[in-house]
Design an enzyme around this catalytic site. Sequence first.
Site, short mmCIF file in Angstrom:
data_model
loop_
_atom_site.label_atom_id
_atom_site.label_comp_id
_atom_site.label_asym_id
_atom_site.label_seq_id
_atom_site.Cartn_x
_atom_site.Cartn_y
_atom_site.Cartn_z
N LEU A 70 0.83 -1.19 0.00
CA LEU A 70 0.00 0.00 0.00
C LEU A 70 0.88 1.26 0.00
CD1 LEU A 70 -2.55 -1.16 2.71
CD2 LEU A 70 -3.05 -0.86 0.28
N LYS A 93 8.57 -0.70 1.38
CA LYS A 93 9.22 0.46 1.97
C LYS A 93 9.04 1.63 1.00
CE LYS A 93 12.04 -1.12 -1.17
NZ LYS A 93 11.45 -1.90 -2.21
#
Length: 363
Positions: A70, A93
Amino acid sequence: MRIGILSTANIATKVIDAIRKSGVAEVYAVASRELTKAQAYATKFNIPVAFGTYAELLRDDKVDAVYIPLPTNHRLEWVLKAAEAKKHVLCEKPFLSADEVRQMREACSKNGVHFQDNTMMVHHLRFNQIRNEKIFQVGSNGQNSLVRMHSAFSFYNILNQSDVRFNPSLEKDGCLGDMGWYNIRASLHLFDYELPSRVICFAKFNGQEDWSQEVDQTKQSIVSATGTLFFSRGRTATFYCSYEELLQQTLTVNSSDQSLTIDDFVLPRLNESTLFPREVYNDRAVYSVLDATSEAPVARVVEPCTQHVQLIRNFVSGSKTPSDPKYYGYGEQTWKTTRVLEAAVASARANGKIVYLEGTENK
């Protein structure tokens, strides 16, 4: 291990491929905020189960772990919910802050599940082999204590303004968070995760004609950045990342008697399908070493390894023993990378002001 994916983002396709090649996990489910979107994605990638909400996927007892690609601003919420649901967590990340990473690690530890970020390159055997090179071995006489590292990672993406990476409300650190993450992680990894004492960084924002032009930083993303990390014993790591140039991914390390070069430190050219499509792939990677007495660099060939597949295997191993220092340490590596990235962003947004990291040596 049965893995569910929270999102239908394009970046997940590489992880899907890695899971299926790993031999130790399977892609079981995918979730989206729209059921039809999840169903279409499941059909396209042959995923057995599709959910119309992320919460439904987390409630499925057949899901052992989740991959979360996400947008950065939404990761904390779903990592915490996944941990509460007793799902092991593989998360994309970068992260909003080191404090967010701390919360993620604590939640996963409390619930007995493994936490790991999706930085693939450090799982390649090449990085471990490089750390054993003479250039990183400091003798009692201080030999090789003065080491300079430089990395550059860029690809031409400036025209793709609809990309989420140009939306500060979703990806607040732009290129520095997206690309600079790899520069910083490589530096920390090769310096055995010692934190630098101070960081300095300059950034160019979207829409700037040059680096000195005034711009509303809250409305524009970072499109290129250059910085320096200062470590103990006089060592430094400089880096450059950008959306404004063609692909480059070089890393060099120099000392008084040895030089080491990698020309594909993020994505190995011989075994990377995303940017280097080819009919036959080679799962070996190389780097070169030049000694003071050598006439020419010598190529070092690494044992066969596909980094994104190895990452999944390490993730599964970590899920079996989350408290093992080797695997629990993955979360600490994430926290340290985020802490340095935070410092670099803070410096860049203050026009290159030096940022000191508390608790580090050699201030």
